[in-house]
Design an enzyme around this catalytic site. Structure first.
Site, short mmCIF file in Angstrom:
data_model
loop_
_atom_site.label_atom_id
_atom_site.label_comp_id
_atom_site.label_asym_id
_atom_site.label_seq_id
_atom_site.Cartn_x
_atom_site.Cartn_y
_atom_site.Cartn_z
CG ASP A 314 -12.53 70.84 72.12
OD1 ASP A 314 -13.28 71.67 72.65
OD2 ASP A 314 -12.90 70.11 71.19
CE1 TYR A 398 -18.55 63.85 70.75
CE2 TYR A 398 -19.10 65.90 69.63
CZ TYR A 398 -19.00 64.52 69.63
OH TYR A 398 -19.36 63.82 68.52
CG HIS A 451 -14.38 63.90 67.06
ND1 HIS A 451 -14.70 64.65 68.16
CD2 HIS A 451 -15.56 63.43 66.59
CE1 HIS A 451 -16.00 64.63 68.37
NE2 HIS A 451 -16.55 63.89 67.42
CG ASP A 603 15.84 64.80 70.99
OD1 ASP A 603 14.83 64.07 70.88
OD2 ASP A 603 16.09 65.49 71.99
#
Lengths: 661, 661
Positions: A314, A398, A451, A603
């Site tokens: 999504d 959803y 999900h 990093d």
């Protein structure tokens, strides 16, 4: 700062979008109508420049940079005629296009909401769709609605931008259309705006039979339930802050209690939080450079055609930011609310403002800490307050509430609340949805799915040179009765610092109480003598159930591991790739980590996937009560003690003997 | 009902306790001073009688019983001279003792708080303790405090009721004593009130050396932090219900929204909820007969002497009910609060009322359900309200908040919030606490441990004949590319109904998203055609880390499995046994399930263990911010749809356009 001098991480304003679009339109010339603006958004400045601007000076940066940060936009143009992609950098500082690339990509750019509206229009007038509808007894095409899911990957047509369209019928204006799915699936091309095929959801080796439309209405809107059937016995709860809120904005930089947070937003990820820091005594200590929901995937378990392509990414496919709701006071949030608007643009490059897109407010969340001295030395109890920064998005059926929480004890939490509508399919009479779904209404199938949400966490725990460790709790190796484990109770902590990207690819393991820790090895806690750090923990880490070589695992490889750690690289943002629609070669994390690289004392960036299994319940229809998942970042040896012992207990503050504060 | 006719499940009142004690004292005669009242509490009537009383008529019961339920107390007397136990049943109805047993048990009765106070007194005047303190430079014994942990099990002295005492020093009146642990351990006998030995925490095969007392003060009380050092920027949040609360009591029976709950309490488990039911249309449907925290265990991982005995079974050893705090308005709970008092008794049988022991209130908890129609058909959003029934207990250093939640969508939730003080130990200079603990202050060790909470769930899902199923989500067996799993996405649900107690002994398995389901096989859901049921789910189910043959596993066998299911038997209440102090033979669950028994379509009881790993953080000191765990019971095919669609959205109620309700 003023409106004239935005913070380097401020999203593009509507005015800036217009400027960018105007510059591009001028340069583009005549063939205007074939192009759409796939995206127009801030090109975040290089990290070393921003760090210098923020005052987190690093060896490679100097503060002089801060005055010279260029304001740039990244623009993606899509030529709908040729399907070619143009990537532009537009300098607002210079008022000019400074880069114009034609990338060769093995995927498609994401979708606009107006493209989906356009699709519905074209689908309704498609003769093939009209014919199929007629067979099902449907003649009024204005009552047919289209959810334009993507095809995931297409065997031959990945040069097109395709949807497998899920169609629904409304029996009245505001009817719950998910009660009435149609069982044929137009294949629609977003670029040519044509239905190019009709497909059917047949099981393997079988002829398709189009199932009838389930016709039982299942409503939830109050006007449909009827006033007299609504609960009458809920007495109001008022939540008010008569003295105002405890937080303060400077531009989009938010200060609350000891926290500082810069609030960003883009069309794709929605909320992006930058420069998260905490005031510890006289020091302000950096924690996170950038935090966002970078991708997600929702695979369904049904192996039949059509259903086996349901794996919505999504964020990258549909743009979570652009799908953000305008929030309504005392419905979506209660209390003293501070809203921020968001600006996205449509496919023609026209800015669209989402009013009240971001909600900022405080919540009382129960006890923070308490101890009663059983020997009569009294009781101490402190209320916990959290700052909430949230948005709610709608992805077709959803709806997802997305909540960042900041607590007084240094804890950061992220929660996703899944609600809205089930994605539904028709069943034949006497057809069982088992074992892939639940019959939630006569001849209506709610299919089981998962999900998986992938958070991109770019930490700077007391600086950018960080390491990540896996922390397990394991039983002693010694048998019960051994002098070193006499009673058999022995268990202990193991901490493994990841040296490289390969060893950092790890799975959750509840049997070992596995957590991860982001540490700064150059700085030791004064008491524990261990590196200062933050623990990353989630109780919601289901494994990806599709196979390791499944299409889902190929396109959303991030979800095959709970955690990945990479060395920081500018522009590496999206774990499933930037052009993830119909992605048909590895993108994002699998590419970035193909070669093993050091991630120790560097990093680094973490990609952490959490989520939930959604085994569909009858009670999830006609609208789903919220189901929640998330993760937590907790200080672990970061401070020299509980940083919240300076939160006053209510009963200590005379003036507030009856109320919090 | 009136005060004269208590509900059969009402706890004994102070008056009733006095009546019972008086009856027992009369019968006992002269040797009074050796006896203590270990417990005086309601003997719950047989379940079939109560079911009939409640109107849940079962074949074996008749409504005529309801008028004849006898009011009975169970009394445990302990003869401190002989260490003998007397178990009595006293009928309040008849005003007489109706049973007097002398059970032979392989354990000891639980501890009173006044026994622990008494112990501290005797320890302070013990010459051996005074001598050891002198060696550490401590002369003022009034500054030495004793936490009387139990010895778990003793190799030779299980006929005595022993404590291994953890001692702490206060450097001023309200000093945080957990900053100053003493490193020697008196062994105290609660029956003779004598220190019988001193032990030391030496590692195996080593001589003990008593470590110095860590002397750095670590305070958290506001008067010690200092007013000027407290946060000043927390603006009040007011939570009010101007029209009053939405719930109603009839005696101790509570009605809220569609829920009904009978609130019980006893000295051991604290809160006990009975007769939990939900109104579904015109039917009131039974869900749970009895729900309580029946036992818990907190094992520590350090294998050295003393530490390896730290495995508090706080419910059975220390009596959670008796350790309940008096709650303070707007500190422990905010909003419109309804309190219930609780009555326990001391070792002399004198009733003690805990004012405001139980808090009942409502909370707004964010969105209940929401859907936005992206095609302009509007947005629907409903706030979620929950009913909270809670207590907070203090077990020496630790404090536990215990919260039952009832939601509008039929969900029941239980949460435990762990806070308070770490159990601390001294470290020598340069001694590392690793890998069994964290140094949280100079020479101060916070040892890693686990908390396992065992809920006893006695269900009646649409009746007492219930079954329990294990529900897993598993990947397809078929390889990617197989016609039945072309894209490799296939996964599906498996449901295994337990036939017997052996097969029901199961572990959590996050890799399969394992949940359990309590079902009534005689009643099918109208849409799913599956048995109606409730899903039992928790994301907090760490395995017991001590070995399967460890002392912990022997004494707290319940914690070796996540779930056990037994056929219902009156009086089977405590999974680690009734007399669990120094238990030295199997008790409770391992005994009840020694023989395999059917649990299908029967009146069954579930024992469900959840909890958390506590890897100690520097930030957990000098007081721990709350850490939380719990479980949820969600309707799953119990209703014909979401039962909360009749909850009005705020924006639908004109009068409440600005506030909830």
């Amino acid at each position: 700062m003023t409106a004239d001098t935005p913070h380097p991480l401020d999203p593009l304003s509507a005015i800036e979008i217009k400027q960018v679009v105007s510059i591009v339109q001028k340069a583009r010339g005549d063939d205007d109508t074939h192009y759409i603006f796939s995206s127009v958004s801030l090109l975040e400045p290089p990290k070393d420049q921003v760090l210098a601007y923020l005052g987190w000076n690093t060896p490679s940066s100097s503060s002089s940079i801060s005055n010279t940060i260029e304001r740039e936009a990244k623009v993606v143009l899509l030529d709908r005629l040729s399907s070619k992609i143009h990537e532009l950098v537009v300098s607002l500082t210079k008022g000019a296009i400074t880069r114009w690339d034609h990338p060769m990509v093995k995927g498609q750019p994401g979708l606009h909401m107006d493209e989906m509206d356009e699709a519905q229009h074209h689908i309704r007038v498609s003769q093939r769709v009209i014919d199929e509808c007629a067979k099902l007894g449907i003649s009024d095409m204005s009552m047919v609605y289209a959810d334009t899911w993507t095809v995931s990957r297409h065997k031959t047509k990945n040069n097109m931008r395709l949807s497998q369209v899920l169609l629904y019928l409304r029996t009245s204006k505001n009817d719950n259309m998910y009660a009435h799915p149609l069982d044929f699936y137009p294949i629609y091309d977003f670029n040519s705006c044509k239905v190019i095929d009709i497909e059917y959801a047949q099981p393997p080796d079988s002829e398709h039979t189009v199932r009838d439309v389930p016709m039982m209405n299942r409503q939830y809107l109050p006007e449909q339930i009827g006033a007299k059937n609504l609960r009458q016995d809920i007495k109001p709860i008022h939540i008010t802050q008569p003295d105002g809120v405890s937080f303060k904005f400077t531009g989009r930089d938010l200060n609350w209690q000891k926290w500082g947070i810069q609030i960003g937003f883009n069309y794709r990820e929605g909320l992006v939080l930058y420069n998260i820091r905490y005031k510890d005594g006289n020091d302000t200590r950096p924690l996170i450079y950038r935090l966002s929901l970078a991708e997600m995937v929702v695979p369904y378990g049904h192996p039949s055609k059509i259903f086996n392509r349901k794996m919505a990414l999504d964020v990258g496919e549909f743009n979570v930011g652009a799908m953000t709701n305008s929030l309504q006071m005392n419905c979506d949030c209660v209390g003293s609310i501070h809203y921020l608007d968001a600006v996205v643009c449509d496919m023609h490059g026209v800015p669209r403002t989402i009013a009240n897109a971001i909600c900022v407010h405080e919540e009382d969340v129960g006890i923070l800490q308490k101890h009663t001295d059983p020997r009569g030395h009294g009781s101490y109890s402190t209320r916990s307050r959290r700052l909430v920064i949230s948005q709610i998005i709608t992805a077709a059926n959803y709806d997802y509430g997305m909540y960042y929480y900041f607590y007084q004890d240094g804890t950061i939490q992220y929660e996703i609340k899944a609600t809205g509508e089930l994605n539904t399919h028709a069943l034949s009479k006497d057809e069982s949805p088992h074992p892939y779904g639940t019959q939630i209404s006569p001849q209506l199938n709610g299919q089981h799915h998962q999900h998986h949400f992938c958070m991109r966490i770019d930490p700077m725990v007391d600086g950018t040179a960080n390491s990540v460790a896996q922390v397990d709790l394991v039983p002693s190796d010694l048998p019960t009765g051994h002098p070193g484990n006499d009673f058999g109770n022995g268990f202990y902590l193991t901490t493994t610092i990841f040296d490289d990207t390969d060893s950092a690819k790890t799975m959750a393991d509840a049997s070992k109480g596995r957590t991860w820790k982001i540490i700064n090895e150059a700085k030791l806690n004064p008491y524990s003598h261990e590196p200062v750090g933050y623990t990353l923990v989630s109780p919601h880490t289901p494994p990806l159930l599709p196979k390791p070589d499944s299409l889902v695992a190929q396109r959303a490889t991030f979800a095959t591991k709970t955690l990945w750690v990479t060395p920081y690289v500018d522009d590496q943002l999206y774990p499933a790739g930037f052009y993830c629609i119909q992605s048909h070669e590895p993108m994002g994390l699998p590419v970035w980590t193909k070669e093993n690289q050091s991630v120790r004392n560097k990093d680094v960036v973490l990609y952490f996937t959490f989520g939930l299994n959604h085994v569909v319940r009858v009670e999830d229809f006609p609208i789903m009560p919220v189901e929640s998942c998330g993760f937590t970042l907790r200080p672990n040896g970061f401070f020299a003690g509980n940083p919240a012992i300076d939160v006053p207990p209510i009963n200590y503050l005379e003036k507030a003997s009856c109320h919090i504060g």
